[in-house]
Structures are given as C-alpha cells and as structure tokens.
Design a protein around this motif. Structure first.
Motif, PDB file in Angstrom:
ATOM      1  N   ILE A  58       0.840  -1.201   0.000  1.00 32.07           N
ATOM      2  CA  ILE A  58       0.000   0.000   0.000  1.00 32.07           C
ATOM      3  C   ILE A  58       0.874   1.250   0.000  1.00 32.07           C
ATOM      4  N   LEU A  59       1.929   1.236   0.816  1.00 32.10           N
ATOM      5  CA  LEU A  59       2.828   2.390   0.860  1.00 32.10           C
ATOM      6  C   LEU A  59       3.600   2.524  -0.451  1.00 32.10           C
ATOM      7  N   VAL A  60       4.011   1.409  -1.041  1.00 28.28           N
ATOM      8  CA  VAL A  60       4.713   1.475  -2.330  1.00 28.28           C
ATOM      9  C   VAL A  60       3.837   2.159  -3.370  1.00 28.28           C
ATOM     10  N   ARG A  61       2.572   1.772  -3.457  1.00 25.26           N
ATOM     11  CA  ARG A  61       1.672   2.399  -4.432  1.00 25.26           C
ATOM     12  C   ARG A  61       1.503   3.892  -4.140  1.00 25.26           C
ATOM     13  N   HIS A  62       1.411   4.242  -2.869  1.00 26.96           N
ATOM     14  CA  HIS A  62       1.274   5.646  -2.485  1.00 26.96           C
ATOM     15  C   HIS A  62       2.509   6.437  -2.924  1.00 26.96           C
ATOM     16  N   VAL A  63       3.686   5.862  -2.702  1.00 28.18           N
ATOM     17  CA  VAL A  63       4.933   6.540  -3.068  1.00 28.18           C
ATOM     18  C   VAL A  63       5.075   6.644  -4.583  1.00 28.18           C
ATOM     19  N   LEU A  64       4.699   5.597  -5.298  1.00 24.44           N
ATOM     20  CA  LEU A  64       4.755   5.652  -6.759  1.00 24.44           C
ATOM     21  C   LEU A  64       3.903   6.798  -7.288  1.00 24.44           C
ATOM     22  N   THR A  65       2.731   6.985  -6.697  1.00 25.77           N
ATOM     23  CA  THR A  65       1.848   8.075  -7.108  1.00 25.77           C
ATOM     24  C   THR A  65       2.484   9.428  -6.833  1.00 25.77           C
ATOM     25  N   ARG A  66       3.161   9.533  -5.696  1.00 24.60           N
ATOM     26  CA  ARG A  66       3.838  10.802  -5.378  1.00 24.60           C
ATOM     27  C   ARG A  66       4.951  11.098  -6.374  1.00 24.60           C
ATOM     28  N   ARG A  68       5.115  10.086  -9.449  1.00 29.31           N
ATOM     29  CA  ARG A  68       4.518  10.447 -10.729  1.00 29.31           C
ATOM     30  C   ARG A  68       4.020  11.895 -10.713  1.00 29.31           C
ATOM     31  N   ALA A  69       3.553  12.357  -9.567  1.00 31.63           N
ATOM     32  CA  ALA A  69       3.127  13.750  -9.447  1.00 31.63           C
ATOM     33  C   ALA A  69       4.307  14.703  -9.616  1.00 31.63           C
ATOM     34  N   ARG A  70       5.517  14.211  -9.337  1.00 30.96           N
ATOM     35  CA  ARG A  70       6.732  15.015  -9.533  1.00 30.96           C
ATOM     36  C   ARG A  70       7.225  14.954 -10.982  1.00 30.96           C
ATOM     37  N   ARG A  71       6.506  14.217 -11.829  1.00 29.65           N
ATOM     38  CA  ARG A  71       6.876  13.990 -13.220  1.00 29.65           C
ATOM     39  C   ARG A  71       8.123  13.111 -13.341  1.00 29.65           C
ATOM     40  N   ALA A  72       8.387  12.303 -12.315  1.00 28.68           N
ATOM     41  CA  ALA A  72       9.427  11.292 -12.406  1.00 28.68           C
ATOM     42  C   ALA A  72       8.845  10.070 -13.120  1.00 28.68           C
ATOM     43  N   ARG A  73       9.696   9.110 -13.456  1.00 23.09           N
ATOM     44  CA  ARG A  73       9.221   7.849 -14.053  1.00 23.09           C
ATOM     45  C   ARG A  73       9.615   6.708 -13.114  1.00 23.09           C
ATOM     46  N   PRO A  74       8.808   6.477 -12.084  1.00 24.02           N
ATOM     47  CA  PRO A  74       9.156   5.442 -11.106  1.00 24.02           C
ATOM     48  C   PRO A  74       8.810   4.047 -11.617  1.00 24.02           C
ATOM     49  N   PHE A  75       9.634   3.085 -11.250  1.00 22.65           N
ATOM     50  CA  PHE A  75       9.359   1.674 -11.491  1.00 22.65           C
ATOM     51  C   PHE A  75       9.288   0.970 -10.146  1.00 22.65           C
ATOM     52  N   ALA A  76       8.317   0.086  -9.994  1.00 22.04           N
ATOM     53  CA  ALA A  76       8.272  -0.767  -8.816  1.00 22.04           C
ATOM     54  C   ALA A  76       9.131  -2.000  -9.085  1.00 22.04           C
ATOM     55  N   LEU A  77       9.794  -2.474  -8.046  1.00 15.58           N
ATOM     56  CA  LEU A  77      10.623  -3.672  -8.143  1.00 15.58           C
ATOM     57  C   LEU A  77      10.216  -4.618  -7.031  1.00 15.58           C
ATOM     58  N   THR A  78       9.808  -5.830  -7.406  1.00 20.47           N
ATOM     59  CA  THR A  78       9.333  -6.790  -6.430  1.00 20.47           C
ATOM     60  C   THR A  78       9.839  -8.182  -6.775  1.00 20.47           C
ATOM     61  N   ARG A  79       9.893  -9.032  -5.769  1.00 16.89           N
ATOM     62  CA  ARG A  79      10.346 -10.408  -5.978  1.00 16.89           C
ATOM     63  C   ARG A  79       9.294 -11.230  -6.710  1.00 16.89           C
ATOM     64  N   GLY A  80       8.028 -10.824  -6.601  1.00 16.92           N
ATOM     65  CA  GLY A  80       6.964 -11.591  -7.233  1.00 16.92           C
ATOM     66  C   GLY A  80       6.578 -12.811  -6.422  1.00 16.92           C
ATOM     67  N   HIS A  81       6.414 -12.595  -5.105  1.00 14.18           N
ATOM     68  CA  HIS A  81       6.109 -13.709  -4.215  1.00 14.18           C
ATOM     69  C   HIS A  81       4.833 -14.429  -4.656  1.00 14.18           C
ATOM     70  N   GLY A  82       4.920 -15.760  -4.722  1.00  9.83           N
ATOM     71  CA  GLY A  82       3.774 -16.558  -5.136  1.00  9.83           C
ATOM     72  C   GLY A  82       3.758 -16.873  -6.614  1.00  9.83           C
ATOM     73  N   GLY A  83       4.629 -16.217  -7.380  1.00  9.74           N
ATOM     74  CA  GLY A  83       4.698 -16.474  -8.811  1.00  9.74           C
ATOM     75  C   GLY A  83       5.798 -17.465  -9.153  1.00  9.74           C
ATOM     76  N   THR A  84       5.765 -17.982 -10.376  1.00  9.66           N
ATOM     77  CA  THR A  84       6.740 -18.984 -10.801  1.00  9.66           C
ATOM     78  C   THR A  84       7.877 -18.399 -11.632  1.00  9.66           C
ATOM     79  N   MET A  85       7.712 -17.171 -12.146  1.00 10.08           N
ATOM     80  CA  MET A  85       8.732 -16.604 -13.022  1.00 10.08           C
ATOM     81  C   MET A  85       9.834 -15.934 -12.196  1.00 10.08           C
ATOM     82  N   PRO A  86      11.098 -16.348 -12.389  1.00  9.18           N
ATOM     83  CA  PRO A  86      12.181 -15.728 -11.616  1.00  9.18           C
ATOM     84  C   PRO A  86      12.530 -14.325 -12.095  1.00  9.18           C
TER      85      PRO A  86
END
Length: 316
Positions: A58-66, A68-86
């Motif tokens: 929830i905080l990651v999404r909130h920060v990503l929105t902030r 984007r409001a600065r006109r930055a191009r943020p990317f989220a980076l996650t391990r992908g817990h529960g998924g099969t693709m490494p």
C-alpha cells in the motif's frame, strides 16, 4: 502461511526456540552487511522487520503516485512472491497472471511499470534500460544485492513486532532496532496498539498514517460476505465493518492464496445462501476470474498521513 499464536507472547515455546532465533539474528546481520550493486538510480526500499503483511505494498503504491506527481518515471521492483517466473521481467497484465508473477506485482502494475526479479540487481538493470528514473522496492530490506539510497520501515500498528523475537521464536526477520538502523524513517500505519515504537531508536523519525478505504458501492447496512487471502485478513474484515457492512460471514485464506475452482464455488454458494454480496481486497481481486470479480465489491485502500509533507522529505 498464518502466523502461529505463540509469536505474540514470550511463552514456553518461544523461549525454547530462542537459541535458533539467535542463529537467525547472526545470519541476517552477516547477510545485510554485504555490499550491493549500485544501479546508478535512486532506490527507495519499502521494507519491514517482520514476516507477513504490514502495509508495504500500500505504501509502495502511495509513493509511486507521489513520484509520478513530480513527473518522475518510477518503477516498482518486487520479488513476485507466489509467482513462478524468476525474472527479470516487466509485468504485462495482459500476458501475465498471478501464478506467473504473484498478486502484488499485478497490483503494483496498475499504478506504475513494475519489474519482477528474484535477483534484485538484475531487476534494477532492466528498470534502468526501460527508462526508469527512480526505483521503489516492495520489500527487500534484508536483501543486500541492490544498494539502497534510502529505506522506510513499515509497521502495522495493530500487529506491532509480536513478541519481539526473531524467527522461529517470533515473527521478526531481524531485531527491530537492527532493521531501523538502516532506515531513514518508520511509517506507523494505525495506532501503536502494542508499543512497537518503543523498540525503535529514539532518533528515528516516525511518520503516522492511517488507512483510507473506499468501496465501489455503498455497504452501509448491506449484507456482505468478506473474504481475503492477505497477511492479516481480520484487518480487512474490520475495514468492512467500518464501512457499515453487515458482515454475515468472513472467509480467511492464507496470504497469497491461489484461488481454486472449489474456492470460487464455495464463495459464490456462501453468498447466495446468505443473500449477501461478496467483498474482497484489490490484492485478491486480481486473482479472480472476470465474471466473479464483477460480482464483488473490491475495496481500495490508500494512506492518509498526519503530516502529508513529511513523507516527501525522505523520498530520494
């Protein structure tokens, strides 16, 4: 996985497992001391000291929105817990499902470009090549492979740090003070019901936030069957009650639960027998087939900070 009850108390079982906890503490300290890869971009880590849900995504999404409001191009980076693709792979909701990349990655991709990578350094390289100007890591405070510019320690005020012990005697990946020492600030979500902040260094800034939940339909007085497969399902059920729902039944699944046909049939049958509407979280909704998703009230959540400007001071 559901947290065992003894993690909340310093009882006989927790005391018996304490020698193993000391091993966990030493191994984690040794691991986080390793140098990480410098990708050349600002990297903000949203992490916690304990296993299970604390509100990181929830905080990651909130920060990503902030950002984007600065006109930055943020990317989220996650391990992908529960998924099969490494990975590393950039999430494409039209191509990837929760079984491929995990539910949190799908959810993050609705806010900003998202990279799934078990190797965080490789994920950062892909984000850089794809045009990112800043990386926001969902979890990874105890993962040293990628150098972090700054980190925020997320604390669920309703759960705290349990009994304060490290795994397996308690819920902590490392002592709270050790995690906090590598963070610029802590974000306390909700009231501090268990005195978690007492375990933090006095010099650590603490930002206070609360969850703001929104339903697509009015739930006041409406009969509802709530279901969730998150770290603390009871927290979601409390949210439904606060929205005014007449919660006739609750169904809790394990965190990151992959819904099977038998689960879907059970949910629909329970709602039909109760004359109630189904309600669930965004994280669960991304794993449902479209037909069932359309029949659910999908509750969205965001954070409201007591001092809205305070968070910006800690964003690199």
């Amino acid at each position: 996985m559901r947290a065992p009850a003894f993690w909340q108390h310093n009882g006989i079982l927790a005391t018996a497992l304490a020698p193993l906890s000391r091993i966990t503490t030493r191994l984690t300290a040794r691991r986080v001391a390793q140098p990480g890869f410098d990708c050349g971009l600002p990297v903000l880590c949203i992490g916690n000291a304990s296993v299970g849900g604390s509100g990181k995504t929830i905080l990651v999404r909130h920060v990503l929105t902030r950002y984007r409001a600065r006109r930055a191009r943020p990317f989220a980076l996650t391990r992908g817990h529960g998924g099969t693709m490494p990975g590393p792979v950039e999430v494409d909701p039209a191509e990837h499902g929760a079984r491929d990349i995990g539910d949190e990655a799908l959810l993050l991709a609705t806010t900003a470009p998202t990279i799934v990578a078990r190797d965080r350094a490789a994920g950062a390289r892909l984000a850089l090549a794809s045009g990112a100007t800043v990386i926001v890591m969902d979890d990874g405070l105890q993962n040293p492979t990628l150098r972090k510019t700054a980190a925020l320690l997320v604390i669920d005020g309703g759960a705290g740090f349990g009994n304060g012990r490290t795994l397996p005697a308690g819920p902590l990946r490392e002592p709270a003070a050790a995690a906090a020492a590598r963070c610029a600030a802590a974000v306390l979500i909700g009231s501090d019901a268990h005195g978690a902040t007492r375990l933090l260094p006095p010099s650590l800034p603490i930002l206070h936030a609360r969850l703001i939940a929104t339903s697509p339909v009015a739930l006041q007085g409406r009969r509802v069957v709530g279901f969730a497969g998150i770290g603390r399902p009871e927290k979601f059920f409390t949210t439904l009650r606060e929205l005014g729902a007449d919660l006739v039944t609750t169904i809790a699944f394990p965190d990151h639960h992959a819904y099977r046909p038998i689960d879907l049939a059970r949910l629909q049958m329970t709602a039909a027998q109760s004359g109630a509407m189904l309600a669930t979280t965004e994280k669960d909704a991304v794993k449902l087939p479209p037909v069932l998703r359309a029949r659910c009230a999908i509750i969205t959540v965001d954070l409201a900070f007591d001092d809205p400007a305070a968070l910006d001071r800690f964003l690199p």
